[in-house]
Motif scaffolding. Structure first.
Motif, PDB file in Angstrom:
ATOM      1  N   THR A  20     -15.721  65.211  41.382  1.00 43.39           N
ATOM      2  CA  THR A  20     -15.370  66.370  40.551  1.00 43.39           C
ATOM      3  C   THR A  20     -14.360  65.990  39.470  1.00 43.39           C
ATOM      4  OG1 THR A  20     -13.664  67.037  42.159  1.00 43.39           O
ATOM      5  CG2 THR A  20     -15.839  68.038  42.372  1.00 43.39           C
ATOM      6  N   ARG A  23     -16.008  64.822  36.588  1.00 38.29           N
ATOM      7  CA  ARG A  23     -16.886  65.874  36.050  1.00 38.29           C
ATOM      8  C   ARG A  23     -18.332  65.711  36.510  1.00 38.29           C
ATOM      9  NH1 ARG A  23     -14.195  68.961  32.478  1.00 38.29           N
ATOM     10  NH2 ARG A  23     -12.304  68.128  31.509  1.00 38.29           N
ATOM     11  N   ALA A  26     -19.942  67.541  43.173  1.00 39.87           N
ATOM     12  CA  ALA A  26     -19.387  66.980  44.410  1.00 39.87           C
ATOM     13  C   ALA A  26     -20.481  66.396  45.293  1.00 39.87           C
ATOM     14  CB  ALA A  26     -18.620  68.069  45.169  1.00 39.87           C
TER      15      ALA A  26
END
Length: 566
Positions: A20, A23, A26
């Protein structure tokens, strides 16, 4: 078990957080965590068999969540594009996958399972991507979600029908030979019959019993009992579906979720069960990662590139052309195609079933996992490219005209609309939950209104009811021109897209300098930017809700209470 769970959750947390921060979804971190504790990499190796058992629970809860959030109404609102579009895209992607598998020398069954696995996008990745960009409540988001719902329903059907068809496709127990046509039809019919009986019991008996059970438990006031009840329903019905009716855990959990989703306690059921769903979903993705052999990236790089090309180019192009074929705007085609350019949880479930039925080779499962990892990691880049690509296409007028289909009858107002309804009118962009309320209120007061909306079915419905409406993306100046923005008194932008709203305001002010604009925004940053650039009044949902509640509270406080009168 404790060692496996601790290692899986701990490493998934670290790598999910790292993903995360980069970016990335997950989900990429969870899959990498599985690879690191799997047998194909050095160091600690978790119990693969135990992880598979935990993954089964993860599949149940994942499918329960899909059923819980399944909305037939949302699907029906975009059924004309989502239903045929999703089926056509599945057929196209499956054909591409099967064709590549045939070229590699795989069997027909392996090719079909492989192609189907590459055809369905990840629900988790899609919803997170749309939410992160504020697109979930837009028509583009509705089409993408409806499209994915159809894909999910097709995959549920595939999971049910694949086992009885495995022998005919070259899998199953190879010692018994290929079943005859009569045996195949008998098995096929028997399987469909069991599924039909189970579905009938769920929607007739379960629809009455399950909500009653939830209400009885909810009345106790115990939160943990309610959560336990929801999880017991999901896992218990999934187990009963497999043990009694011989259908998959996935189908049983999905139908259980659909039934609970129709009850008045569906929102609470989703909220209370979400933490446990998330935890076991993480274990599912970690266990999938454990099955992946990273050496595949070195041994078969061309095969991996071929899989990624099917997912991110073949599927994307097919979806893009299909959306345009249904006469939707360029922006919708780009958004939907970017949304579907990845694969995820259903691909893993289908690949695992294919391997267990001796249909799909382990190499195929590895390629599917590699394709998922790469496509999920690169998916944010496709979303980021939507605006530049759209700008580039529209800067080439010939190309733009070819894509935008200017001969579309819904892109122009009918000649029968009276001229007085197109002068000093209010032009509303977007006729969703917000735009509809504004439009109905203005029409009730006798104010002339023109609607610009991307949902073609909605435009047709508005025209049938006598409301002037234009189909298209209002960020395109041609759509605003067709809606007579140059003669409008006010432009109300009711869609939550700040970038598109700025373009609309620029076009409107260029055509009519003194037009009043009213814009809907989603964040304080967008609100500050619009006010700073003097783009007219803006309204944010949370602010307006707080103001309305405050006004109500003050009105009540100013009214003498009954106790004061005494």
């Amino acid at each position: 078990m404790i060692t496996t769970v601790a290692a899986a959750l701990g490493l998934a947390l670290v790598l999910g957080f790292a993903a995360t921060r980069l970016r990335l979804p997950a989900l990429v971190g969870y899959l990498v965590a599985g690879i690191m504790i799997g047998p194909a990499t050095p160091g600690f190796v978790a119990d693969v068999h135990l992880s598979g058992q935990l993954a089964e629970i993860g599949v149940m809860l994942l499918m329960f969540g899909v059923g819980l959030h399944f909305s037939l109404d949302d699907l029906m609102s975009v059924r004309r594009i989502a239903l045929p579009g999703a089926i056509a895209q599945i057929v196209a992607a499956t054909a591409m996958g099967a064709g590549v598998a045939w070229f590699w020398g795989w069997s027909l069954g392996a090719g079909i399972v492989f192609g189907l696995s590459l055809s369905v996008a990840s629900t988790v990745v899609l919803l997170r991507a749309l939410e992160g960009r504020g697109l979930l409540d837009t028509i583009n988001g509705s089409i993408a979600v409806g499209w994915l719902v159809v894909e999910d329903l097709v995959m549920v059907l595939v999971l049910v029908l694949l086992p009885p068809l495995a022998g005919w496709l070259g899998g199953g127990d190879t010692t018994t030979g290929t079943p005859s046509g009569i045996d195949l039809l008998t098995t096929f019919g028997f399987t469909l019959g069991k599924v039909a009986v189970f579905a009938l019991l769920m929607f007739v008996v379960g629809a009455r019993v399950l909500p009653w059970i939830l209400w009885q438990v909810a009345r106790t006031g115990s939160r943990e009992l309610f959560t336990l009840c929801v999880i017991a329903v999901a896992v218990g019905i999934a187990y009963a579906a497999a043990a009694v009716f011989g259908v998959s855990f996935a189908l049983g959990a999905f139908l259980a979720g659909m039934v609970v989703g129709k009850s008045a306690l569906s929102h609470r059921a989703a909220t209370e069960s979400l933490p446990l769903q998330d935890a076991f979903s993480v274990l599912f993705f970690v266990s999938v990662g454990m099955l992946f052999d990273p050496a595949m990236l070195i041994k078969e790089p061309l095969h991996v590139l071929g899989v990624v090309a099917i997912i991110m180019l073949g599927k994307t192009l097919a979806a893009f052309l299909l959306v345009l074929a249904f006469r939707y705007p360029l922006n919708t085609a780009l958004t939907v195609s970017a949304s579907l350019a990845q694969i995820g949880e259903f691909s893993f479930i289908l690949a695992g079933l294919g391997v267990s039925l001796n249909l799909l080779p382990l190499e195929g499962q590895n390629l599917i996992l590699a394709g998922a990892l790469i496509s999920i990691a690169l998916n944010p880049l496709l979303f980021a490219a939507i605006e530049p690509v759209q700008t580039w296409i529209r800067s080439r007028s010939t190309l733009a005209r070819a894509f935008e289909r200017p001969d579309d009858p819904l892109a122009e107002l009918p000649m029968s609309v009276e001229s007085h309804r197109l002068t000093d009118h209010v032009l509303i962009v977007g006729y969703g939950r917000v735009g509809r309320r504004i439009g109905e209120s203005l029409l009730g007061k006798g104010v002339p209104v023109v609607i610009a909306e991307q949902n073609r079915e909605l435009v047709e419905s508005l025209r049938r009811s006598g409301v002037p409406a234009v189909a298209g993306d209002a960020a395109d100046p041609a759509v605003l021109i067709q809606a007579h923005v140059a003669r409008a008194r006010m432009l109300i932008i009711a869609i939550p897209d700040a970038i598109a709203a700025r373009s609309m305001i620029d076009t409107a002010r260029m055509l009519k300098r003194d037009i009043e604009t009213v814009t809907r925004v989603h964040s304080e940053e967008e609100e500050a930017g619009f006010l700073k650039d003097r783009l007219g009044p803006v309204f944010m949902g949370e602010h307006e809700l707080a103001l309305s509640m405050t006004r109500h509270a003050l009105d009540q406080l100013q009214t003498p209470s009954p106790q004061t009168n005494h």
